[in-house]
Design an enzyme around this catalytic site. Sequence first.
Site, mmCIF file in Angstrom:
data_model
loop_
_atom_site.group_PDB
_atom_site.id
_atom_site.type_symbol
_atom_site.label_atom_id
_atom_site.label_comp_id
_atom_site.label_asym_id
_atom_site.label_seq_id
_atom_site.Cartn_x
_atom_site.Cartn_y
_atom_site.Cartn_z
ATOM 1 N N LYS A 99 -5.514 0.093 4.925
ATOM 2 C CA LYS A 99 -5.649 1.406 5.560
ATOM 3 C C LYS A 99 -6.495 2.345 4.703
ATOM 4 O O LYS A 99 -7.376 3.047 5.207
ATOM 5 C CB LYS A 99 -4.266 2.007 5.809
ATOM 6 N N CYS B 115 -7.262 12.698 7.449
ATOM 7 C CA CYS B 115 -7.374 11.339 6.910
ATOM 8 C C CYS B 115 -8.495 11.201 5.883
ATOM 9 O O CYS B 115 -8.261 11.179 4.683
ATOM 10 C CB CYS B 115 -7.590 10.341 8.053
#
Length: 458
Positions: free
Chosen positions: A236, A290
């Site tokens: 991720k 993010c």
Amino acid sequence: MSTQTTVEALYGSVAPVADQREAFTSGRIPVGVYGLGKMGLPLAAVYAETTGNVTGADVDPAVVECVNDGHSHVVGEPGLDALVGETVEAGALSAETDPAAVAEDARVHVVIVPTLVDDKTPDLSIVRSVAEDVGAGLDAGDLVVFESTLPPRSCRDELLPVLEAESGLELGEFGLAFCPERTHSGRALEDIRGAHPKVVGGADAESTRAAKLVYDELADTDLVTVSDTTTAEAVKVFEGLYRDVNIALANELATHADALEIDVTEAIAAANTQPFCDIHTPGAGVGGHCIPYYPYFLTDPFDVPTPLLETARAVNDGMPTYTAELALTGLRDEGVDPADATVLVAGLTYRAGVAETRKTPALPIVERLAEAGATVLATDPILDDTSEFSVAGATVVDAPTDADPDAVVLVTAHEEFRDLDVPTLAGDGRLVLVDGRQALTEYRGHESVRYEGVGLHD
């Protein structure tokens, strides 16, 4: 006479796989989803439509009340409000504010609360707090899945010890897996249901097996199993780092447009026709919850040099200033002192169609223009709370047509700006247009518009 085996838990079950799947999808194995935010609520809703027995936990009473009323508090997610309504009405989804109470009844625990970054240092306090609540209600055979983005080794070094200490159990009596959310705002349900392969990594082989069984039912896509939780955590983070570094390359190339006397975006598009080249699109800056934060998941916790990541972040952090300077320089070249100018900043969210302002490039653009003495106006068609832009020095207006600007800086290419009639904003003068997203290129060469585009040479 039925030969079906009673299945009460997935981890460590010796029942036939078909029986385990049936127990999961029939709702006999309760699921708890911790965190009902932008990504947590869509995940909980998909779990609910799959299993029929999900309780979500969120510390915000307003969120819990909204969900229990059959509505989504998350806007801009196609189909989510309807799915929440359907699953709540069917008794498949409910919510409450006490994570520990949810953990008492759940047998599969899915954690998707935020990992904060405090002054470039990852802060796992929220994730750790939920782990304590889950651990206190953990039973043998339970499976704990973290979907929150975490610095690699968090499950192994931070969260597993918390779960073991709070439960009195050891890994092997319960399962732990990391399955990163790979979801984009505006398409959450599509992504969760299988637009991308799901990555699964367990703390032991049985955790991987049990988590794979769960996500096989949840998503209609291939699953990618990796060696352990740390590898899955790294997947991720690496995805976000790739995008940050790639965008930084595109942004640095964009600053060469005038020196090269070319449209850099045209060159990028042509270069990308070669299969080994995939340069991203330059723009006014990189925002959101993010990409701007993921570099710190590697640069802070580990004593390893990261010059590339740090440089990429610096390049991307510098793009709002670069974009603002295009407006200021354009004004001066048109004979207008920025201190006497009115500049409209159009689009305040970090991304088109998403009502979120975290790390939005619009904020530093407003600050730089105000610092230069300009009268700054700001507008966004989808954002309700614009207070931070007022504090930064902008006067918020309802629409571009409410402004009489000398310059317009398009930061976020909302669909509502697609038909923006820029020349009418110019009045009798020549308006400076800074196109931060290459969305208004039709005004290049227009007699009433001085066009400046990020990566474009006029």
